[in-house]
Design an enzyme around this catalytic site. Structure first.
Site, PDB file in Angstrom:
ATOM      1  N   ASP A  35       0.612  -1.226   0.172  1.00  0.00           N
ATOM      2  CA  ASP A  35       0.143   0.038   0.162  1.00  0.00           C
ATOM      3  C   ASP A  35       0.711   1.325  -0.020  1.00  0.00           C
ATOM      4  O   ASP A  35       1.837   1.358   0.567  1.00  0.00           O
ATOM      5  CB  ASP A  35      -0.973  -0.164   1.166  1.00  0.00           C
ATOM      6  N   LYS A  39      -0.046   9.999   1.942  1.00  0.00           N
ATOM      7  CA  LYS A  39       0.006  11.012   2.872  1.00  0.00           C
ATOM      8  C   LYS A  39       1.025  10.923   3.908  1.00  0.00           C
ATOM      9  O   LYS A  39       1.360   9.910   4.391  1.00  0.00           O
ATOM     10  CB  LYS A  39      -1.381  11.157   3.776  1.00  0.00           C
ATOM     11  N   ASP A  71       4.000  -0.325  -8.613  1.00  0.00           N
ATOM     12  CA  ASP A  71       3.500   0.300  -9.654  1.00  0.00           C
ATOM     13  C   ASP A  71       3.539   1.904  -9.486  1.00  0.00           C
ATOM     14  O   ASP A  71       3.501   2.887 -10.166  1.00  0.00           O
ATOM     15  CB  ASP A  71       2.345  -0.178 -10.305  1.00  0.00           C
TER      16      ASP A  71
END
Length: 158
Positions: A35, A39, A71
């Site tokens: 993930d 932020k 990616d």
């Protein structure tokens, strides 16, 4: 014999056992499409941390491989920076000791390994669903490979 194991960044050293229940060094660690946590306040949730690198250094022998891919280029670049910057001095406080536990096999941070690179092909990895989806869309996948050095981890400092 190849044994696959899922682990989290907080897996303890007692969890580092092979499928037969006995401890043995890891030979290949792959971190694929984590993930991104874009932020700034969420960056602490990223998978690759100095703590994880030290844990991997404890449980790998020289020449073991860490394979990383994403990616999202900035995510891969951040993972590479953390692995590259986890040095003996970052652990024991000796500012003059910049030996690394894992050596990036791609020297230039602006370069990556593609799916035709011999180092990638020899690992014979099965593409993940995410990798297949990204590739099918014609989007890039950014990759790098690190090889464990012979630098010993001082276990007293952990």
């Amino acid at each position: 014999l190849t044994i696959y194991r899922n682990a989290s960044a907080s897996s303890s050293s007692s969890d580092a056992k092979n499928g037969s229940g006995s401890s043995s060094p890891l030979r290949l660690v792959s971190i694929q499409f984590p993930d991104p946590h874009f932020k700034n306040k969420q960056k602490k949730r990223r998978v690759v941390t100095s703590e994880l690198v030290r844990t991997l250094a404890k449980h790998t022998d020289p020449d073991a491989i860490i394979f990383i891919q994403s990616d999202v280029q900035t995510v891969l670049d951040d993972m590479r920076e953390v692995i590259r910057n986890t040095t003996v001095s970052s652990i024991d406080g000796n500012d003059s000791d910049n030996r690394v536990y894992f050596q990036d096999q791609v020297e230039d941070l602006k370069e990556y390994i593609d799916d035709t690179d011999e180092r990638y092909l020899e690992m014979k990895l099965v593409p993940t669903e995410r990798e297949g989806s990204v590739t099918k869309q014609g989007l890039p996948v950014f990759r790098s490979i690190f090889r464990r050095t012979a630098i010993l981890l001082e276990t007293d400092n952990n």
